[in-house]
Design an enzyme around this catalytic site. Structure first.
Site, PDB file in Angstrom:
ATOM      1  N   GLU A 328       0.886  -1.164   0.000  1.00 53.89           N
ATOM      2  CA  GLU A 328       0.000   0.000   0.000  1.00 53.89           C
ATOM      3  C   GLU A 328       0.920   1.208   0.000  1.00 53.89           C
ATOM      4  O   GLU A 328       1.504   1.558   1.025  1.00 53.89           O
ATOM      5  CB  GLU A 328      -0.923  -0.021   1.222  1.00 53.89           C
ATOM      6  CG  GLU A 328      -2.064   0.980   1.142  1.00 53.89           C
ATOM      7  CD  GLU A 328      -1.705   2.322   1.740  1.00 53.89           C
ATOM      8  OE1 GLU A 328      -1.346   3.242   0.966  1.00 53.89           O
ATOM      9  OE2 GLU A 328      -1.766   2.459   2.968  1.00 53.89           O
ATOM     10  N   CYS A 362      -1.921   8.820   3.313  1.00 52.50           N
ATOM     11  CA  CYS A 362      -1.729   8.437   1.915  1.00 52.50           C
ATOM     12  C   CYS A 362      -2.959   8.701   1.067  1.00 52.50           C
ATOM     13  O   CYS A 362      -2.868   8.724  -0.164  1.00 52.50           O
ATOM     14  CB  CYS A 362      -1.321   6.971   1.823  1.00 52.50           C
ATOM     15  SG  CYS A 362      -2.452   5.869   2.680  1.00 52.50           S
TER      16      CYS A 362
END
Length: 556
Positions: A328, A362
């Site tokens: 990720e 993020c």
């Protein structure tokens, strides 16, 4: 000062005592010592590994007050022993040391991986799905019972406001709760499916049975980030343990205390030694630990959350042993406001998406596209909302935005803002550091008329800066939004249902938020496309990342 007592398990701890700091002890050390001694006597094979684990002990040291003294443990620093500092980023000079951790390195990682392998058969094959489910639920309950302390630890080492930290603690628990349920379902280990057989007898009747069985992948290694120091651990460890895997976690060297507290509560909940362990590495030892994770053939699965560059490195290092890899990685999320949007809803979503944890997530929106017909109205309301944010140290009452994680992070944000303005961008609010608040604080900032070639537009900005451009057509907005090498999250606001599905289909990201700035939840698959990574976390798909499928044909 209360009397200092060094437990017989002192060599296991990662957090070290500093002179002058009160240390609290408890009779509970007798129990933890007895358990550890029993483990050492029964499992001689793993003695060297256990001696390096970051196991919880009864002695804890910390420079701020906690209600539960057993969450963090401490011992004296041995002569010549290497340690690293844990810093409070919200302190005035950004350098306040709140704890010291013993540096764990590659040999520690190797030993712990071997201990994790030794613990695997009993956990994978000797426990039922119901047993694993109950332990995850108990772990979640223990975390909730220690909510105030967990949030305090998180705020002190990450800087995020206390209310935000409390939200993350509950978010972290949600993954344990969710995967406690998934452990029992046919999609978990021991589940699978039966398919019709295409084989036939000479007479043409069906022959045999096709069976697909889910099995735990084995020992897993995980590297987690500093921006969600609790939730990123439970999002990975929860499904791994539910599936019957064991997990070795390297938390960020910037926020190891949350991980140590989680581990302590996991042990209290009944997670056996070796099933969930930490490698608390410092900055210098982290690359070697990562290489050991990736190259050690015992490890069958790597899960990483962090930068694109490091994710690519770990993928390369894992190739020789052909591990399963989940990544990720970074994002540079677009946020599109169409002309039919409810502007007030869009502003609310924009603030939530951009300024949570000072823009250090993020999935934070970085690139804002606003239709020219409502551009000025949106910007005006956006500025008014942003100027209501209270920038302060996370422990201050009413704080809604904290510091950047390090002075280097703050400097990068400052430089990118100055570059964007020099290239023609117009700063309509913010734009400056806040040294009077603290060395790592930066004003919530909005810049309009940003050049698409500007660094603040083309690169992910881990900071409280919204870069805005106007657009004319839907096609233009999508073209610019998709002109990016990463594709984690995107957001857009529209009241046109046809447009909602049309744009959602065309935007090149793994996650799409429509008329909202908050999209993460345990029951939804989280992950990106392009260079934003591989695999998904959360939802039923998340447990699949920790399973292998065995096909069996029974000719009967």
């Amino acid at each position: 000062m209360r009397p200092l007592l060094i437990s017989r398990l002192s060599r296991f701890t990662a957090v070290r005592w500093r002179p002058g700091v009160p240390v609290v002890t408890s009779p509970a050390y007798l129990f933890s010592s007895a358990v550890a001694c029993a483990v050492l006597s029964v499992h001689a094979r793993t003695a060297s590994a256990l001696s390096t684990m970051a196991l919880p002990s009864s002695v804890r040291e910390i420079s701020f007050q906690l209600n539960n003294p057993l969450l963090l443990s401490a011992t004296t620093i041995n002569p010549g022993e290497k340690t690293f500092d844990v810093i409070n980023p919200g302190s005035k000079d950004g350098k306040e040391v709140i704890a010291k951790c013993r540096v764990m390195g590659r040999s520690d990682a190797k030993n712990i991986i071997e201990a994790s392998a030794a613990a695997l058969p009993a956990w994978r094959d000797g426990t039922t799905c119901l047993h694993r489910s109950k332990i995850l639920t108990k772990w979640s309950d223990e975390i909730k019972d220690n909510m105030e302390d967990m949030a305090t630890i998180m705020t002190m080492e990450s800087g995020k406001p206390l209310a935000e930290s409390k939200g993350e603690v509950m978010y972290a628990c949600s993954f344990l709760d969710y995967y406690a349920g998934e452990a029992l379902r046919p999609t978990s280990a021991g589940g699978g499916f039966i398919a019709p057989s295409t084989f036939s007898t000479p007479e043409g009747t069906p022959r045999g049975q096709i069976i697909a069985i889910n099995e735990a992948v084995g020992v897993t290694a995980m590297v987690t980030p500093w921006n969600f120091p609790a939730a990123m651990i439970t999002r990975k460890v929860g499904p791994a343990l539910a599936a019957g895997c064991t997990a070795v976690v390297k938390p960020s060297e910037l926020t190891p205390l949350s991980a140590i507290a989680l581990c302590a509560l996991g042990k209290k909940a009944g997670i056996p030694d070796g099933v969930f362990e930490l490698v608390v590495a410092g900055t210098d030892s982290t690359p070697a630990v990562g290489e050991e994770f990736c190259s050690n053939p015992i490890v069958k699965k790597i899960s990483f959350t962090g930068s694109v560059a490091v994710g690519k490195l770990l993928a390369r290092q894992s190739a020789d042993t052909v591990k399963k890899v989940s990544l990720e990685l970074g994002g540079n999320a677009p946020f599109i406001v169409f002309d039919d949007a409810d502007v007030d809803v869009a502003v609310q979503a924009a603030v939530a998406s951009k300024f949570r944890h000072a823009g250090q997530t993020c999935v934070c929106s970085d690139r804002f596209f606003v239709h020219q017909s409502i551009h000025d109205e949106f910007v005006s309301k956006f500025v008014a909302a942003v100027e209501q944010l209270k920038v302060a140290p996370g422990m201050n009452e009413g704080a809604t935005m904290g510091p950047l994680i390090t002075s280097n992070a703050a400097e990068i944000v400052r430089a990118k803002v100055e570059e964007a303005i020099a290239e023609g961008g117009k700063c309509v609010t913010g734009g400056s550091a806040l040294p009077d608040v603290g060395a790592n604080f930066f004003q919530p900032t909005i810049i309009t008329e940003v050049d698409t070639e500007s660094r603040i537009w083309k690169e992910e900005t881990f900071g409280p800066v919204a870069a805005i451009r106007s657009f004319d057509t839907e096609e233009e907005a999508l073209e610019v939004a998709n002109d990016c090498s990463v594709g984690l999250a995107s957001y857009f606001c529209s009241q046109d249902l046809s447009r909602v599905f049309r744009v959602a289909k065309q935007v090149e990201t793994g996650i799409v938020g429509v008329n909202t700035g908050i999209i993460s939840t345990a029951s939804a698959p989280f992950g990106g496309v392009k260079e934003s990574g591989l695999g998904r976390e959360g939802s039923a798909m998340g447990i699949g990342e920790y399973l292998e499928t065995k096909y069996m044909f029974v000719n009967a």
